[in-house]
Design a protein around this motif. Structure first.
Motif, short mmCIF file in Angstrom:
data_model
loop_
_atom_site.label_atom_id
_atom_site.label_comp_id
_atom_site.label_asym_id
_atom_site.label_seq_id
_atom_site.Cartn_x
_atom_site.Cartn_y
_atom_site.Cartn_z
N GLY A 1 0.80 -1.15 -0.06
CA GLY A 1 0.13 -0.20 -0.13
C GLY A 1 0.90 1.37 0.11
O GLY A 1 0.49 2.28 -0.64
N ARG A 2 2.00 1.39 0.65
CA ARG A 2 2.76 2.62 0.58
C ARG A 2 3.38 2.69 -0.55
O ARG A 2 3.33 4.02 -1.01
CB ARG A 2 3.91 2.18 1.77
CG ARG A 2 4.97 3.28 1.87
CD ARG A 2 5.96 3.12 3.12
NE ARG A 2 6.74 4.23 3.22
CZ ARG A 2 7.98 4.03 2.92
NH1 ARG A 2 8.70 3.07 2.59
NH2 ARG A 2 8.89 5.00 3.02
N PHE B 1 0.69 4.20 -2.62
CA PHE B 1 0.46 5.49 -2.21
C PHE B 1 1.45 6.60 -2.91
O PHE B 1 1.13 7.55 -3.58
CB PHE B 1 0.37 5.51 -0.70
CG PHE B 1 0.28 7.11 -0.42
CD1 PHE B 1 -0.65 7.63 -0.51
CD2 PHE B 1 1.46 7.65 0.22
CE1 PHE B 1 -0.84 9.04 -0.01
CE2 PHE B 1 1.36 8.99 0.63
CZ PHE B 1 0.31 9.83 0.49
N PHE B 2 2.78 6.06 -3.13
CA PHE B 2 3.46 7.11 -3.42
C PHE B 2 3.76 7.24 -4.98
O PHE B 2 4.02 8.26 -5.54
CB PHE B 2 5.23 6.68 -2.80
CG PHE B 2 5.57 7.16 -1.51
CD1 PHE B 2 5.42 8.56 -1.33
CD2 PHE B 2 5.47 6.30 -0.34
CE1 PHE B 2 5.69 9.00 0.11
CE2 PHE B 2 5.91 6.60 0.64
CZ PHE B 2 5.76 8.03 1.27
N PHE C 1 0.96 7.06 -6.52
CA PHE C 1 -0.18 7.73 -6.98
C PHE C 1 0.30 9.23 -6.62
O PHE C 1 -0.20 10.06 -7.51
CB PHE C 1 -1.21 7.35 -6.14
CG PHE C 1 -2.57 8.06 -6.32
CD1 PHE C 1 -3.13 8.01 -7.37
CD2 PHE C 1 -2.88 9.10 -5.29
CE1 PHE C 1 -4.53 9.01 -7.65
CE2 PHE C 1 -3.95 10.00 -5.40
CZ PHE C 1 -4.62 9.72 -6.50
N LEU C 2 0.85 9.29 -5.54
CA LEU C 2 1.20 10.83 -5.05
C LEU C 2 2.17 11.53 -6.18
O LEU C 2 1.76 12.62 -6.59
CB LEU C 2 1.75 10.80 -3.89
CG LEU C 2 2.12 12.27 -3.16
CD1 LEU C 2 0.89 13.01 -2.95
CD2 LEU C 2 2.73 12.07 -1.80
#
Length: 127
Positions: A3-4, A7-8, A10-11
């Motif tokens: 997930g991390r 997330f990165f 996507f960010l």
């Protein structure tokens, strides 16, 4: 991929796309805006993520592989440009461009592999 990582990706990738879009929209020189519209956000984020997780050698392999996609992007842009000029249909031109990008990128990878196989077989036949 955890997930991390997701997330990165996507960010960073999403931020690069948004900033590129805003630059393309806000700049008074549309050619410069078009250059920002072609910003390689996905490649940059992919190399960064692979590099932080697996090191520079793996990041270099990812960057090297992206060359085929980037050449495919150039071919995609030409396909969309010509298709728009002839059909005036942006949706169909977009689909045509994506198909052209994918097919040309795969063709370039195929040609690279075929060239490697030819080189290996010629070396084997010399011995």
């Amino acid at each position: 991929m955890d997930g991390r990582d997701l997330f990165f990706r996507f960010l960073f990738g999403g931020s690069a796309v948004v900033l590129s879009y805003e630059a393309a929209k806000l700049l008074p020189w549309k050619v410069i805006g078009g250059i920002f519209a072609a910003f390689p956000a996905v490649m940059v984020v992919a190399v960064m993520m692979v590099g932080t997780k697996n090191g520079s050698k793996e990041a270099a392999k990812t960057a090297q592989g992206s060359v085929y996609g980037m050449v495919g992007c150039f071919i995609c842009v030409l396909a969309v440009l010509f298709s728009l000029q002839f059909t005036h249909n942006w949706w169909g031109s977009f689909i045509f461009g994506l198909i052209t990008w994918f097919a040309s990128s795969l063709f370039l990878v195929y040609m690279r592999d075929h060239k490697k196989e030819s080189r290996v077989s010629s070396i084997k036949s010399q011995h």
